[in-house]
Design an enzyme around this catalytic site. Sequence first.
Site, PDB file in Angstrom:
ATOM      1  N   ASP A  16     -86.308  31.135 -56.122  1.00 22.30           N
ATOM      2  CA  ASP A  16     -87.135  32.288 -55.735  1.00 22.30           C
ATOM      3  C   ASP A  16     -86.354  33.255 -54.842  1.00 22.30           C
ATOM      4  OD1 ASP A  16     -89.400  33.842 -55.690  1.00 22.30           O
ATOM      5  OD2 ASP A  16     -90.474  32.609 -54.230  1.00 22.30           O
ATOM      6  N   HIS A  48     -82.214  39.042 -60.738  1.00 20.43           N
ATOM      7  CA  HIS A  48     -82.299  37.929 -61.700  1.00 20.43           C
ATOM      8  C   HIS A  48     -80.914  37.645 -62.293  1.00 20.43           C
ATOM      9  CE1 HIS A  48     -86.559  37.982 -61.234  1.00 20.43           C
ATOM     10  NE2 HIS A  48     -86.764  39.098 -61.891  1.00 20.43           N
ATOM     11  N   LEU A  69     -75.559  14.863 -67.062  1.00 19.69           N
ATOM     12  CA  LEU A  69     -76.670  15.464 -66.313  1.00 19.69           C
ATOM     13  C   LEU A  69     -77.790  15.899 -67.258  1.00 19.69           C
ATOM     14  CD1 LEU A  69     -77.784  16.755 -63.611  1.00 19.69           C
ATOM     15  CD2 LEU A  69     -76.693  18.880 -64.388  1.00 19.69           C
ATOM     16  N   ARG A 107     -94.752  27.124 -50.741  1.00 13.39           N
ATOM     17  CA  ARG A 107     -95.796  26.677 -51.683  1.00 13.39           C
ATOM     18  C   ARG A 107     -95.123  26.206 -52.967  1.00 13.39           C
ATOM     19  NH1 ARG A 107     -96.814  32.260 -50.915  1.00 13.39           N
ATOM     20  NH2 ARG A 107     -95.642  33.529 -52.417  1.00 13.39           N
TER      21      ARG A 107
END
Length: 234
Positions: free
Chosen positions: A19, A36, A130, A187
């Site tokens: 974020d 982004h 992975l 959150r």
Amino acid sequence: MNRQLDLTNIPRHVAIIMDGNGRWAKERGQMRLQGHLAGLESLREIVRHSQRLGVEYLTVYAFSTENWKRPADEVAGIFKLVIKYVNSELKELCENNVRVGILGDWSAIPQDSRDSLRVLLDSTKDNDGLRFNIAINYGGRAEITRAVNRLMSEGRTNVTEDDISGSLYTAGMPDPDVIIRTSGENRLSNFLIWQAAYSEIVLTDVYWPDFTPAEYEKCIMEYQRRDRRFGGHK
Ligand code: IPE
Ligand code: IPE
Ligand code: MG
């Protein structure tokens, strides 16, 4: 590598809410999409570093079921970046034995991005290094609802927690040991809400495009300081 990092206590499953791309761009007077784009660089480094550290599962939140509320050009731009990401990373992910998975209903995303992801999944499906999960059009509530509907369609009337866990996108994977969220927000934003029952939550103020391997190690060290009790006591 940070000398305080305990290499014997690396989380098996790290989940990350990537974020702060928009704020990172805004602070530089750039378009959100630049944020982004810059975030893709962080992602590349964090995938690499997860391998170095011996993380087994890395799950990143790339696009939520709620992110459709954003302006159409931002949404379209994000899905174009998915293609760009696959084009730039496919070779390295294959070479490094990474197995990619998608969490979420990615049938709803643009066809060209879907095609690109299909190539990524198919090319890495036999790898056993992975396990790298990308959550796209993912929402925890949608995931649980889908799981319940799948169980009902099998005629089930009485389900266990294991049944639900086994019907989620993460079926067969361990729950995340740690969920890292960048950009100072506190959150889950509908990320892995079932699987997060006993995950340690680590927050950092750093915006995702500024999130470096060193910052990642700091987050893991914070995780290593936590006392995980799972409801019991010593
Ligand atoms: C995270 O960055 C990326 C996505 C949600 C796709 P944001 O775009 O949410 O950045 P902020 O939170 O607005 O800074
Ligand atoms: C969560 O970030 C989703 C992703 C990182 C993909 P958001 O920026 O969408 O979350 P909110 O709106 O701040 O809760
Ligand atoms: Mg955000």
